[in-house]
Design a protein around this motif. Structure first.
Motif, PDB file in Angstrom:
ATOM      1  N   ASP A 156      -4.981  24.351 -57.436  1.00 30.97           N
ATOM      2  CA  ASP A 156      -4.809  22.988 -56.918  1.00 30.97           C
ATOM      3  C   ASP A 156      -3.323  22.607 -56.887  1.00 30.97           C
ATOM      4  O   ASP A 156      -2.643  22.690 -57.914  1.00 30.97           O
ATOM      5  CB  ASP A 156      -5.582  22.009 -57.811  1.00 30.97           C
ATOM      6  N   PRO A 157      -2.809  22.157 -55.735  1.00 32.32           N
ATOM      7  CA  PRO A 157      -1.387  21.825 -55.645  1.00 32.32           C
ATOM      8  C   PRO A 157      -0.967  20.659 -56.541  1.00 32.32           C
ATOM      9  O   PRO A 157       0.163  20.637 -57.033  1.00 32.32           O
ATOM     10  CB  PRO A 157      -1.169  21.486 -54.168  1.00 32.32           C
ATOM     11  N   THR A 158      -1.845  19.711 -56.784  1.00 34.34           N
ATOM     12  CA  THR A 158      -1.508  18.595 -57.677  1.00 34.34           C
ATOM     13  C   THR A 158      -1.305  19.107 -59.098  1.00 34.34           C
ATOM     14  O   THR A 158      -0.356  18.712 -59.790  1.00 34.34           O
ATOM     15  CB  THR A 158      -2.622  17.527 -57.657  1.00 34.34           C
ATOM     16  N   ARG A 159      -2.171  20.021 -59.511  1.00 35.24           N
ATOM     17  CA  ARG A 159      -2.031  20.565 -60.876  1.00 35.24           C
ATOM     18  C   ARG A 159      -0.747  21.385 -60.995  1.00 35.24           C
ATOM     19  O   ARG A 159      -0.072  21.343 -62.035  1.00 35.24           O
ATOM     20  CB  ARG A 159      -3.247  21.403 -61.230  1.00 35.24           C
ATOM     21  N   ARG A 160      -0.412  22.129 -59.954  1.00 37.49           N
ATOM     22  CA  ARG A 160       0.853  22.892 -59.998  1.00 37.49           C
ATOM     23  C   ARG A 160       2.039  21.927 -60.053  1.00 37.49           C
ATOM     24  O   ARG A 160       3.017  22.179 -60.756  1.00 37.49           O
ATOM     25  CB  ARG A 160       0.964  23.833 -58.803  1.00 37.49           C
ATOM     26  N   ALA A 161       1.951  20.828 -59.345  1.00 34.03           N
ATOM     27  CA  ALA A 161       3.035  19.835 -59.387  1.00 34.03           C
ATOM     28  C   ALA A 161       3.142  19.209 -60.774  1.00 34.03           C
ATOM     29  O   ALA A 161       4.250  18.949 -61.270  1.00 34.03           O
ATOM     30  CB  ALA A 161       2.804  18.759 -58.323  1.00 34.03           C
ATOM     31  N   ILE A 162       2.016  18.984 -61.411  1.00 32.18           N
ATOM     32  CA  ILE A 162       2.036  18.447 -62.781  1.00 32.18           C
ATOM     33  C   ILE A 162       2.706  19.454 -63.721  1.00 32.18           C
ATOM     34  O   ILE A 162       3.540  19.087 -64.549  1.00 32.18           O
ATOM     35  CB  ILE A 162       0.596  18.103 -63.251  1.00 32.18           C
ATOM     36  N   LEU A 163       2.374  20.730 -63.576  1.00 30.20           N
ATOM     37  CA  LEU A 163       3.010  21.754 -64.422  1.00 30.20           C
ATOM     38  C   LEU A 163       4.508  21.815 -64.155  1.00 30.20           C
ATOM     39  O   LEU A 163       5.302  21.969 -65.096  1.00 30.20           O
ATOM     40  CB  LEU A 163       2.371  23.124 -64.170  1.00 30.20           C
ATOM     41  N   THR A 164       4.891  21.686 -62.898  1.00 25.47           N
ATOM     42  CA  THR A 164       6.323  21.691 -62.559  1.00 25.47           C
ATOM     43  C   THR A 164       7.023  20.527 -63.231  1.00 25.47           C
ATOM     44  O   THR A 164       8.117  20.671 -63.782  1.00 25.47           O
ATOM     45  CB  THR A 164       6.509  21.636 -61.031  1.00 25.47           C
TER      46      THR A 164
END
Length: 116
Positions: free
Chosen positions: A13-21
């Motif tokens: 999920d791109p939102t989850r990757r953005a949160i990790l970033t």
């Protein structure tokens, strides 16, 4: 032991990757993590829960706040799996290099002056 299926499902999920970033910069609360997204705080909380269950983030209690941060064990599990693939790929390229080295073309000296 980490379940890589849930880990990679969380990363899909791109939102989850953005949160990790964002968490790569340091700890953050749900409200801080929700700021850049056009979604409700409960929706961001659900993403955080998925990341936590996948072992990618940890949360701690600080009064009424629960800041999140990256979880080293979860990231290490991904690194170990990727390292296994890198090692296998390197071995495959090494074998290919050896096959190509063994396929040296015939020279005129090898064939009595005729090139095959």
């Amino acid at each position: 032991m980490f379940n890589l299926n849930s880990t990679f499902a969380a990363l899909a999920d791109p939102t989850r990757r953005a949160i990790l970033t964002r968490l790569a910069l340091g700890e953050a609360t749900v409200m801080e993590l929700a700021e850049p997204f056009a979604m409700t705080q409960p929706a961001v909380s659900r993403h955080i829960k998925v990341l936590e269950e996948a072992g990618l983030i940890e949360r701690r209690h600080e009064g009424t706040r629960r800041p999140s941060r990256l979880a080293k064990p979860g990231l290490d599990a991904i690194d170990q799996w990727l390292e296994m693939l890198r090692t296998a790929l390197t071995k495959n390229y090494d074998r290919l290099d050896q096959v190509l080295a063994d396929m040296t073309p015939n020279t005129p000296d090898d064939t009595g002056g005729k090139i095959r």
